[in-house]
Design an enzyme around this catalytic site. Structure first.
Site, PDB file in Angstrom:
ATOM      1  N   LEU A 132       0.789  -1.234   0.000  1.00 28.02           N
ATOM      2  CA  LEU A 132       0.000   0.000   0.000  1.00 28.02           C
ATOM      3  C   LEU A 132       0.819   1.280   0.000  1.00 28.02           C
ATOM      4  O   LEU A 132       0.245   2.370  -0.068  1.00 28.02           O
ATOM      5  CB  LEU A 132      -0.937   0.009   1.222  1.00 28.02           C
ATOM      6  CG  LEU A 132      -2.003  -1.084   1.271  1.00 28.02           C
ATOM      7  CD1 LEU A 132      -2.782  -1.014   2.583  1.00 28.02           C
ATOM      8  CD2 LEU A 132      -2.961  -0.982   0.097  1.00 28.02           C
ATOM      9  N   HIS A 133       2.160   1.194   0.077  1.00 28.06           N
ATOM     10  CA  HIS A 133       2.952   2.429   0.205  1.00 28.06           C
ATOM     11  C   HIS A 133       2.346   3.328   1.292  1.00 28.06           C
ATOM     12  O   HIS A 133       1.897   4.449   1.012  1.00 28.06           O
ATOM     13  CB  HIS A 133       3.001   3.207  -1.114  1.00 28.06           C
ATOM     14  CG  HIS A 133       3.945   2.643  -2.122  1.00 28.06           C
ATOM     15  ND1 HIS A 133       4.054   3.158  -3.391  1.00 28.06           N
ATOM     16  CD2 HIS A 133       4.832   1.619  -2.058  1.00 28.06           C
ATOM     17  CE1 HIS A 133       4.952   2.464  -4.073  1.00 28.06           C
ATOM     18  NE2 HIS A 133       5.436   1.524  -3.281  1.00 28.06           N
TER      19      HIS A 133
ATOM     20  N   ALA B  32      -2.425   5.828  -1.525  1.00 29.13           N
ATOM     21  CA  ALA B  32      -2.945   6.093  -2.872  1.00 29.13           C
ATOM     22  C   ALA B  32      -2.373   5.103  -3.878  1.00 29.13           C
ATOM     23  O   ALA B  32      -2.682   5.188  -5.068  1.00 29.13           O
ATOM     24  CB  ALA B  32      -2.613   7.523  -3.292  1.00 29.13           C
ATOM     25  N   HIS B  33      -1.525   4.190  -3.415  1.00 28.87           N
ATOM     26  CA  HIS B  33      -0.888   3.200  -4.296  1.00 28.87           C
ATOM     27  C   HIS B  33      -1.167   1.812  -3.740  1.00 28.87           C
ATOM     28  O   HIS B  33      -0.711   1.475  -2.647  1.00 28.87           O
ATOM     29  CB  HIS B  33       0.637   3.407  -4.361  1.00 28.87           C
ATOM     30  CG  HIS B  33       1.052   4.794  -4.742  1.00 28.87           C
ATOM     31  ND1 HIS B  33       2.267   5.345  -4.364  1.00 28.87           N
ATOM     32  CD2 HIS B  33       0.418   5.746  -5.460  1.00 28.87           C
ATOM     33  CE1 HIS B  33       2.363   6.570  -4.835  1.00 28.87           C
ATOM     34  NE2 HIS B  33       1.244   6.844  -5.506  1.00 28.87           N
ATOM     35  N   GLN B  34      -1.926   1.020  -4.477  1.00 33.22           N
ATOM     36  CA  GLN B  34      -2.195  -0.359  -4.058  1.00 33.22           C
ATOM     37  C   GLN B  34      -1.643  -1.303  -5.129  1.00 33.22           C
ATOM     38  O   GLN B  34      -1.857  -1.069  -6.321  1.00 33.22           O
ATOM     39  CB  GLN B  34      -3.692  -0.590  -3.871  1.00 33.22           C
ATOM     40  CG  GLN B  34      -4.332   0.332  -2.833  1.00 33.22           C
ATOM     41  CD  GLN B  34      -4.861   1.627  -3.398  1.00 33.22           C
ATOM     42  OE1 GLN B  34      -5.353   1.672  -4.521  1.00 33.22           O
ATOM     43  NE2 GLN B  34      -4.771   2.713  -2.638  1.00 33.22           N
TER      44      GLN B  34
END
Length: 762
Positions: free
Chosen positions: A518-519, A692-694
């Site tokens: 997930l960052h 916001a990154h998956q």
């Protein structure tokens, strides 16, 4: 047929102006709201909302001095979130977006607070009447405002019964989000002037193309009905039959792709370019540049998964994922960072996936960067990036330029709501245009339910074979489902939805849904008064990400990267720590000159997408160390840039006034910075992380024990079923992943296209 096409063309021209982002509210009257809350619950909800955001004297000591506030600020101080129809809108949003168990929890809390016994249970001695006179115990709504505020403060710090705390947090988040995102009939919110927020107006609107680039390949099912849809599909060159027995429309094509973002857009273009008939299924709507809005509320509602309010099950993470034509590429912040060489080496050697060490991948990166118009320079940086760059320079730290898929002069702070200038080149402006120009068809408002699977031939490498997908539209005027048959089926609906779709189709590979990266993000903020002329502009103006700083450990390994986010006033208020009604108003009055910096880590920990799409996540100890290092560095940068006050989003309002502080005092403050747990963890202080990154939830693997799909993106269980999005990435990328996803999708879809056209074989 010609007459039908002409009629449909006129209808679609009239309907192309999207009302969904206009901010218009439903007309008043009976049946306006569908939340199902009783009048007693709404009354209690209003009393909670008032405690969160109360009406205060305009003469309150707003900024620590005695300056006379403006009329706008006076009105802002007197405003309250209990004013109708805000409580009803809070209830409506809760009923629409919150998990069912959260809705139950919130309503139980509201019902308890609407009784004397329940109020005593949750509020203790604060619920007792003055002088202990009859009726001795107050309802929550009858308690004085100062006591209600103390109740919220107590529950936000409560170490036990954290589910109750979570209910109050949800109410706080939704209440503030609604207050700052709602607009009146004049398209304005009175609070915006007070907090220095001015909507992003496009200067040369006449120069923004009104062309709807995808219209000739688009079928917007929200405008169709049973009597028109089959003709529309046929008009686009598809074979359609009506199966009244199964109550479906049977549609035949060469390839069906679920999702239209970075993966699906590239795949559609590649397959259509090879002469294949492609159908793209997209559950979101289509918006062109002139359709996009500066209104935060409706934009979040229509452009993001779950309206941008998608938490992990335990509430420790808030997830942002695009849900519109173009997917994440339509709403992301334009950063175009190539896959780090260390990551390519990790995937090629450690994960033994040859693609990532091949010239094929290197070439794909160059091709996708050229197609989306990546530029290296930025003519003018916005306020937040000016702060980041100046702070790094003052500390002697390296700061790098971030390439973007827009022009060098692109100065747009609202691309998170879609680029209204038409400058950003997402898949909706590039790859999908290529696809429809080669005959691809895009179905919007259409959600895939499951893949069509059957047993494969005996002796086949895979037990099952995929024949297409079953989808349904969100339009009640279309009563039949879509049975889309294809030679190849591709899931490109993102790392949150691809595993959910595979689960609902009955696939059992243990890697489906696992290995979700997930960052994770934590934020630091710094306040720079308007009197500080060193930095021009407002926090919401200018390119969103144009600079990046890498936080490097003693062993030269990157611990985190520091960038700047896009935060509208509603998002800002929802994420802000809440200490009191006065404090949140003071914070919001500083909104326009508060610079935020986000710390992003390449997470070693991972999560899981469960059946139904719910997300759980477990941090690794190293991730917390790296988040802490990044957060401390971000605060140093803000102080070095000249912030008068800095802080984090920890629940206790963790902050430091910078004027006259010594290095020792600064270091003492930085030593207190840590990565605490989420709100359900039994501790006094907590924080909500963002993502916001998956990626990685259906990762590639050389065997079915190592991955959900093989090195070509094909499911280990079902022949002809491919994943082609961020879910296939073997691990976290560590940087903004758009270029990595585009490049991976390019390679995979090219291989699939060549397979289908018999030019090669796997």
């Amino acid at each position: 047929m010609i007459a039908f096409q002409r009629e449909r063309g006129l209808e679609m021209e009239e309907k192309s102006q999207q009302p969904l982002l206009s901010g218009e509210k439903k007309e008043g009257g009976k049946g306006r709201y569908n939340h199902g809350f009783s009048s007693v619950e709404i009354q209690t909800l209003a009393s909670v909302s008032e405690a969160v955001f109360p009406s205060l004297s305009p003469n309150s000591n707003i900024d620590g001095n005695q300056n006379q506030p403006s009329k706008a600020v006076e009105a802002f101080m007197e405003a309250s979130a209990s004013e109708p129809p805000i409580p009803d809108e809070v209830a409506e949003l809760l009923s629409k977006r919150a998990f069912s168990e959260i809705q139950i929890l919130v309503r139980v809390v509201l019902l308890l607070l609407s009784t004397r016994l329940g109020t005593l249970l949750l509020c203790g001695s604060l619920s007792l009447g003055d002088n202990y006179k009859w009726p001795y115990i107050n309802y929550f709504s009858c308690m004085p405002l100062d006591k209600r505020e103390k109740v919220l403060q107590s529950w936000f710090r409560h170490r036990l019964f954290t589910p109750i705390r979570l209910a109050f947090i949800y109410l706080k988040v939704i209440c503030l989000f609604v207050f700052f995102s709602r607009v009146g009939e004049d398209g304005d919110n009175p609070a915006w002037e007070a907090i220095g927020y001015h909507v992003d107006n496009v200067e040369n609107v006449s120069q923004v193309t009104k062309e709807r680039h995808l219209q000739k390949g688009m079928i917007e099912t929200m405008h169709e009905k049973d009597s028109t849809l089959p003709q529309c599909l046929t008009q686009k060159g598809l074979q359609v039959t009506v199966d009244t027995k199964q109550n479906v429309y049977k549609i035949k094509c060469d390839a069906v792709i679920v999702g239209s973002g970075c993966g699906g857009g590239v795949a559609a273009a590649m397959l259509a370019n090879y002469g294949l008939k492609v159908v793209v299924v997209e559950k979101g709507s289509y918006f062109a540049a002139t359709d996009y809005s500066h209104f935060e509320g409706p934009s979040m509602d229509q452009l993001y998964e779950s309206g941008g309010i998608l938490p992990s099950v335990d509430g420790q993470l808030l997830l942002l994922a695009g849900s519109t034509v173009g997917g994440g590429s339509a709403v992301n912040w334009s950063a175009c960072i190539k896959t780090p060489k260390s990551i390519l080496k990790e995937w090629a050697e450690g994960c033994q996936i040859p693609l990532f060490g091949s010239p094929e991948y290197v070439s794909a990166v160059d091709i996708v960067c050229e197609r989306i118009g990546v530029t290296e320079e930025c003519i003018e940086e916005g306020f937040q990036n000016q702060v980041l760059r100046k702070g790094c320079e003052n500390l002697g730290l390296e700061v790098e330029k971030v390439p973007r898929n827009s022009s060098e002069g692109h100065y747009c702070g609202s691309c998170g709501f879609g680029c209204r200038r038409g400058d950003k080149k997402g898949t909706d402006r590039t790859w999908l245009v290529d696809a429809v120009n080669n005959g691809a068809v895009i179905l919007t408002g259409c959600e895939a339910e499951r893949f069509i699977l059957e047993k494969n031939k005996i002796g086949s490498a895979r037990k099952m074979k995929c024949l297409g997908v079953i989808a349904k539209t969100s339009n009640n005027n279309i009563t039949k489902k879509l049975h889309i048959e294809a030679k190849v089926t591709m899931s490109a609906c993102g790392a949150l939805l691809t595993p959910a779709l595979m689960h609902s189709s009955g696939l059992k590979n243990r890697n489906i849904g696992r290995n979700l990266h997930l960052h994770p993000v934590l934020m630091a903020w710094g306040y720079f008064p308007d009197s500080d002329s060193a930095f021009k502009g407002k926090s919401y103006e200018g390119g969103i990400i144009t600079s990046v700083h890498k936080v490097v450990a003693a062993d030269d390994k990157v611990q985190a990267i520091i960038e700047t986010p896009s935060l509208g006033p509603a998002q800002y208020s929802a994420l802000c720590p809440w200490e009191s009604g006065l404090d949140i108003k003071r914070r919001m009055l500083k909104f326009s000159r508060t610079a935020h910096m986000i710390t992003i880590v390449k997470d070693q920990g991972s999560g899981k997408v469960h059946t139904g799409g719910r997300v759980t996540y477990k941090f690794d100890a190293l991730d917390r160390q790296n988040l802490q290092a990044g957060l401390r560095q971000a605060l140093r940068i803000l102080v070095a840039a000249g912030a008068v006050e800095v802080g984090t989003h920890r629940s206790d309002g963790h902050r430091l006034r910078c004027k006259g502080i010594s290095n020792e005092e600064l270091e003492e403050f930085l030593d207190s910075v840590c990565s605490v747990e989420g709100p359900v963890f039994p501790a006094e202080n907590w924080v909500i992380h963002s993502s916001a990154h998956q990626m990685g939830s259906c990762r590639m693997g050389m065997t079915e024990k190592e991955g959900a799909v093989d090195e070509n993106g094909e499911s280990w269980e079902a022949q002809g079923l491919f994943a082609c999005d961020a879910s296939v990435l073997p691990s976290a990328v560590g940087v903004n992943p758009m270029i990595t996803v585009l490049s991976t999708a390019y390679c995979l879809s090219k291989r699939i296209a060549e397979l289908l056209t018999h030019k090669t074989a796997f």
